[in-house]
Motif scaffolding. Structure first.
Motif, PDB file in Angstrom:
ATOM      1  N   PRO A 125       0.802  -1.223   0.000  1.00  0.00           N
ATOM      2  CA  PRO A 125       0.000   0.000   0.000  1.00  0.00           C
ATOM      3  C   PRO A 125       0.836   1.275   0.000  1.00  0.00           C
ATOM      4  O   PRO A 125       0.299   2.359  -0.255  1.00  0.00           O
ATOM      5  CB  PRO A 125      -0.825  -0.117   1.286  1.00  0.00           C
ATOM      6  CG  PRO A 125      -0.031  -1.015   2.171  1.00  0.00           C
ATOM      7  CD  PRO A 125       0.637  -1.988   1.256  1.00  0.00           C
ATOM      8  N   SER A 126       2.137   1.167   0.250  1.00  0.00           N
ATOM      9  CA  SER A 126       3.004   2.348   0.205  1.00  0.00           C
ATOM     10  C   SER A 126       3.658   2.528  -1.161  1.00  0.00           C
ATOM     11  O   SER A 126       4.377   3.509  -1.382  1.00  0.00           O
ATOM     12  CB  SER A 126       4.093   2.246   1.285  1.00  0.00           C
ATOM     13  OG  SER A 126       4.977   1.174   1.015  1.00  0.00           O
ATOM     14  N   ASN A 127       3.388   1.614  -2.073  1.00  0.00           N
ATOM     15  CA  ASN A 127       3.979   1.683  -3.409  1.00  0.00           C
ATOM     16  C   ASN A 127       3.243   2.758  -4.219  1.00  0.00           C
ATOM     17  O   ASN A 127       2.043   2.647  -4.468  1.00  0.00           O
ATOM     18  CB  ASN A 127       3.849   0.318  -4.096  1.00  0.00           C
ATOM     19  CG  ASN A 127       4.531   0.270  -5.459  1.00  0.00           C
ATOM     20  OD1 ASN A 127       5.039   1.266  -5.957  1.00  0.00           O
ATOM     21  ND2 ASN A 127       4.538  -0.907  -6.069  1.00  0.00           N
ATOM     22  N   PRO A 128       3.945   3.803  -4.675  1.00  0.00           N
ATOM     23  CA  PRO A 128       3.264   4.844  -5.450  1.00  0.00           C
ATOM     24  C   PRO A 128       2.913   4.411  -6.870  1.00  0.00           C
ATOM     25  O   PRO A 128       2.108   5.058  -7.543  1.00  0.00           O
ATOM     26  CB  PRO A 128       4.282   5.990  -5.471  1.00  0.00           C
ATOM     27  CG  PRO A 128       5.603   5.299  -5.362  1.00  0.00           C
ATOM     28  CD  PRO A 128       5.371   4.117  -4.470  1.00  0.00           C
ATOM     29  N   ASP A 129       3.514   3.316  -7.349  1.00  0.00           N
ATOM     30  CA  ASP A 129       3.247   2.825  -8.701  1.00  0.00           C
ATOM     31  C   ASP A 129       1.959   2.003  -8.669  1.00  0.00           C
ATOM     32  O   ASP A 129       1.970   0.811  -8.315  1.00  0.00           O
ATOM     33  CB  ASP A 129       4.428   1.989  -9.188  1.00  0.00           C
ATOM     34  CG  ASP A 129       4.569   2.010 -10.708  1.00  0.00           C
ATOM     35  OD1 ASP A 129       3.687   2.595 -11.371  1.00  0.00           O
ATOM     36  OD2 ASP A 129       5.548   1.442 -11.212  1.00  0.00           O
ATOM     37  N   THR A 130       0.863   2.650  -9.011  1.00  0.00           N
ATOM     38  CA  THR A 130      -0.470   2.104  -8.759  1.00  0.00           C
ATOM     39  C   THR A 130      -1.211   1.806 -10.054  1.00  0.00           C
ATOM     40  O   THR A 130      -1.202   2.608 -10.988  1.00  0.00           O
ATOM     41  CB  THR A 130      -1.288   3.102  -7.912  1.00  0.00           C
ATOM     42  OG1 THR A 130      -0.619   3.316  -6.669  1.00  0.00           O
ATOM     43  CG2 THR A 130      -2.691   2.580  -7.646  1.00  0.00           C
ATOM     44  N   VAL A 131      -1.863   0.650 -10.086  1.00  0.00           N
ATOM     45  CA  VAL A 131      -2.709   0.244 -11.205  1.00  0.00           C
ATOM     46  C   VAL A 131      -4.146   0.123 -10.703  1.00  0.00           C
ATOM     47  O   VAL A 131      -4.400  -0.542  -9.690  1.00  0.00           O
ATOM     48  CB  VAL A 131      -2.257  -1.106 -11.803  1.00  0.00           C
ATOM     49  CG1 VAL A 131      -3.175  -1.518 -12.965  1.00  0.00           C
ATOM     50  CG2 VAL A 131      -0.810  -1.042 -12.250  1.00  0.00           C
ATOM     51  N   ILE A 132      -5.075   0.765 -11.396  1.00  0.00           N
ATOM     52  CA  ILE A 132      -6.494   0.625 -11.089  1.00  0.00           C
ATOM     53  C   ILE A 132      -7.147  -0.206 -12.188  1.00  0.00           C
ATOM     54  O   ILE A 132      -6.990   0.092 -13.375  1.00  0.00           O
ATOM     55  CB  ILE A 132      -7.189   1.993 -10.963  1.00  0.00           C
ATOM     56  CG1 ILE A 132      -6.606   2.775  -9.779  1.00  0.00           C
ATOM     57  CG2 ILE A 132      -8.697   1.830 -10.805  1.00  0.00           C
ATOM     58  CD1 ILE A 132      -7.239   4.137  -9.562  1.00  0.00           C
ATOM     59  N   CYS A 133      -7.864  -1.248 -11.797  1.00  0.00           N
ATOM     60  CA  CYS A 133      -8.537  -2.143 -12.735  1.00  0.00           C
ATOM     61  C   CYS A 133     -10.040  -2.036 -12.521  1.00  0.00           C
ATOM     62  O   CYS A 133     -10.518  -2.257 -11.402  1.00  0.00           O
ATOM     63  CB  CYS A 133      -8.100  -3.589 -12.522  1.00  0.00           C
ATOM     64  SG  CYS A 133      -6.322  -3.890 -12.657  1.00  0.00           S
ATOM     65  N   VAL A 134     -10.774  -1.712 -13.578  1.00  0.00           N
ATOM     66  CA  VAL A 134     -12.222  -1.469 -13.450  1.00  0.00           C
ATOM     67  C   VAL A 134     -12.984  -2.373 -14.418  1.00  0.00           C
ATOM     68  O   VAL A 134     -12.677  -2.442 -15.606  1.00  0.00           O
ATOM     69  CB  VAL A 134     -12.562   0.013 -13.694  1.00  0.00           C
ATOM     70  CG1 VAL A 134     -14.051   0.256 -13.453  1.00  0.00           C
ATOM     71  CG2 VAL A 134     -11.738   0.900 -12.759  1.00  0.00           C
ATOM     72  N   HIS A 135     -14.004  -3.015 -13.889  1.00  0.00           N
ATOM     73  CA  HIS A 135     -14.745  -4.071 -14.571  1.00  0.00           C
ATOM     74  C   HIS A 135     -15.819  -3.540 -15.515  1.00  0.00           C
ATOM     75  O   HIS A 135     -16.056  -2.338 -15.628  1.00  0.00           O
ATOM     76  CB  HIS A 135     -15.400  -4.978 -13.521  1.00  0.00           C
ATOM     77  CG  HIS A 135     -16.326  -4.230 -12.594  1.00  0.00           C
ATOM     78  ND1 HIS A 135     -17.591  -3.853 -12.952  1.00  0.00           N
ATOM     79  CD2 HIS A 135     -16.156  -3.782 -11.311  1.00  0.00           C
ATOM     80  CE1 HIS A 135     -18.178  -3.217 -11.949  1.00  0.00           C
ATOM     81  NE2 HIS A 135     -17.319  -3.147 -10.947  1.00  0.00           N
ATOM     82  N   GLY A 136     -16.519  -4.478 -16.165  1.00  0.00           N
ATOM     83  CA  GLY A 136     -17.579  -4.157 -17.099  1.00  0.00           C
ATOM     84  C   GLY A 136     -18.924  -3.936 -16.445  1.00  0.00           C
ATOM     85  O   GLY A 136     -19.061  -3.975 -15.213  1.00  0.00           O
ATOM     86  N   LEU A 137     -19.949  -3.734 -17.259  1.00  0.00           N
ATOM     87  CA  LEU A 137     -21.264  -3.256 -16.838  1.00  0.00           C
ATOM     88  C   LEU A 137     -21.884  -4.056 -15.708  1.00  0.00           C
ATOM     89  O   LEU A 137     -22.378  -3.483 -14.729  1.00  0.00           O
ATOM     90  CB  LEU A 137     -22.208  -3.248 -18.048  1.00  0.00           C
ATOM     91  CG  LEU A 137     -23.624  -2.710 -17.825  1.00  0.00           C
ATOM     92  CD1 LEU A 137     -23.588  -1.235 -17.442  1.00  0.00           C
ATOM     93  CD2 LEU A 137     -24.466  -2.924 -19.080  1.00  0.00           C
ATOM     94  N   THR A 138     -21.905  -5.383 -15.815  1.00  0.00           N
ATOM     95  CA  THR A 138     -22.554  -6.209 -14.791  1.00  0.00           C
ATOM     96  C   THR A 138     -21.545  -7.053 -14.030  1.00  0.00           C
ATOM     97  O   THR A 138     -21.915  -8.033 -13.378  1.00  0.00           O
ATOM     98  CB  THR A 138     -23.596  -7.149 -15.427  1.00  0.00           C
ATOM     99  OG1 THR A 138     -22.939  -8.057 -16.319  1.00  0.00           O
ATOM    100  CG2 THR A 138     -24.646  -6.363 -16.188  1.00  0.00           C
ATOM    101  N   ARG A 139     -20.289  -6.681 -14.080  1.00  0.00           N
ATOM    102  CA  ARG A 139     -19.238  -7.488 -13.494  1.00  0.00           C
ATOM    103  C   ARG A 139     -18.785  -6.928 -12.140  1.00  0.00           C
ATOM    104  O   ARG A 139     -19.385  -5.987 -11.626  1.00  0.00           O
ATOM    105  CB  ARG A 139     -18.067  -7.592 -14.471  1.00  0.00           C
ATOM    106  CG  ARG A 139     -18.435  -8.125 -15.853  1.00  0.00           C
ATOM    107  CD  ARG A 139     -18.986  -9.538 -15.787  1.00  0.00           C
ATOM    108  NE  ARG A 139     -18.005 -10.424 -15.165  1.00  0.00           N
ATOM    109  CZ  ARG A 139     -18.280 -11.669 -14.767  1.00  0.00           C
ATOM    110  NH1 ARG A 139     -19.489 -12.174 -14.907  1.00  0.00           N
ATOM    111  NH2 ARG A 139     -17.329 -12.415 -14.214  1.00  0.00           N
ATOM    112  N   LEU A 140     -17.729  -7.515 -11.583  1.00  0.00           N
ATOM    113  CA  LEU A 140     -17.247  -7.163 -10.248  1.00  0.00           C
ATOM    114  C   LEU A 140     -15.724  -7.052 -10.227  1.00  0.00           C
ATOM    115  O   LEU A 140     -15.043  -7.504 -11.148  1.00  0.00           O
ATOM    116  CB  LEU A 140     -17.671  -8.246  -9.239  1.00  0.00           C
ATOM    117  CG  LEU A 140     -19.155  -8.523  -9.063  1.00  0.00           C
ATOM    118  CD1 LEU A 140     -19.343  -9.786  -8.223  1.00  0.00           C
ATOM    119  CD2 LEU A 140     -19.849  -7.348  -8.413  1.00  0.00           C
ATOM    120  N   SER A 141     -15.218  -6.520  -9.129  1.00  0.00           N
ATOM    121  CA  SER A 141     -13.774  -6.366  -8.963  1.00  0.00           C
ATOM    122  C   SER A 141     -13.043  -7.704  -9.024  1.00  0.00           C
ATOM    123  O   SER A 141     -11.882  -7.770  -9.443  1.00  0.00           O
ATOM    124  CB  SER A 141     -13.473  -5.687  -7.626  1.00  0.00           C
ATOM    125  OG  SER A 141     -13.976  -6.459  -6.537  1.00  0.00           O
TER     126      SER A 141
END
Length: 301
Positions: A38-54
């Motif tokens: 959680p202290s790593n500044p190199d961050t990737v955000i992954c976002v799902h589709g319409l009816t999907r989940l994380s």
């Protein structure tokens, strides 16, 4: 005080958290999973589709967590996140605003973005803004022009098939609906489908793990069958300045080869990779797909 450093094993498992967001109807909460340091500044955000989940990104996130802090939200109305009081607010403007709140919570100046279908539309929207926090963008089977016919197909099922008498029936139905993900083992299908099912209120069956009302704005716009025009997002796409990668299923009906070729010649001039035997959309669970994502995220060009 003795500081206990988290082990590599701990960092390779997801941690759940929540962030408060605001809409014109009031406050709501967005749940998200976090992998890696959680202290790593190199961050990737992954976002799902319409009816999907994380949880769609569990395999990818575990792989990336050795190098990145990986954050996978349940978009509002899905999974562990709140349901909106006004269903007409379910749309990209609200979702994008929520993601800006999430990025502020993460306290990082820049993020890398992996967005599948709707998640890609959210990422495209944010990446098009001046001073965008997105510095690398992966669009998974979503482009600057979306087939009206495919949008109508999605509108034909979203929010309509929400309850099942048992999990066996749910698996059979949902495997058919999501057949565009391509070939997967029974265990992989279980991982794709099981998080999206919860016991119904009466305990007599299972229901999908999203607010059926997420379909209202979408269905009102895209339920005209063959009359649905293509959704053109070229002005948004052309404003993007960060390096961009377009992934698509070679058999996708939503993001065509012609659109992919056009995207390679304008705007951020996206690189493009198509996966054989896949429609809408690549699940990003298989080694060949994960390798393409990982190489692009770590590239300096």
């Amino acid at each position: 005080m003795v500081m206990i450093k988290a082990s590599e094993h701990d960092l390779a498992r997801p941690r759940w958290a929540r962030v408060s967001c605001i809409s014109p109807a009031g406050l709501h909460e967005m749940a998200y999973q976090e992998w890696g340091d959680p202290s790593n500044p190199d961050t990737v955000i992954c976002v799902h589709g319409l009816t999907r989940l994380s949880q769609d990104f569990n395999v990818l996130a575990k792989h990336l967590s050795a190098r990145y802090r990986v954050v996978c939200p349940d978009v509002v109305g899905r999974g562990r996140s709140s349901w909106l009081k006004n269903p007409m607010l379910y749309g990209v403007p609200q979702y994008a605003a929520d993601m800006i709140t999430l990025i502020a919570r993460l306290n990082v100046p820049k993020v890398k973005w992996v967005g599948t279908s709707m998640g890609g539309l959210i990422g495209m929207t944010l990446a098009s803004l001046q001073n965008s926090p997105i510095d690398r963008l992966i669009l998974n089977d979503v482009g600057a022009s979306l087939s009206g016919e495919a949008l109508a197909r999605i509108a034909s099922y979203v929010g309509l098939v929400t309850h099942f008498p048992d999990r066996e029936t749910a698996y059979k139905t949902l495997r058919e609906i999501f057949s565009g993900f391509g070939p997967h083992s029974d265990n992989e299908w279980h991982d794709l489908i099981d998080p999206g099912l919860v016991a119904d209120a009466e305990g007599k069956g299972v229901r999908v793990h999203y607010d059926p009302a997420i379909a209202e704005p979408f269905r009102q716009t895209y339920s005209m069958g063959a009359m649905v025009p293509n959704l053109e997002l070229w002005p948004v796409y052309d404003a993007i300045q960060c390096p961009t990668l377009l992934l698509r299923g070679a058999q996708s009906d939503l993001c065509t080869q012609a659109v992919a070729e056009a995207m390679s010649h304008r705007g951020p001039r996206a690189q493009s990779v198509a996966f054989a035997g896949v429609g809408h959309a690549p699940s990003l669970m298989h080694d060949d797909q994960i390798q393409v994502v990982s190489q692009f995220l770590s590239s300096s060009t």
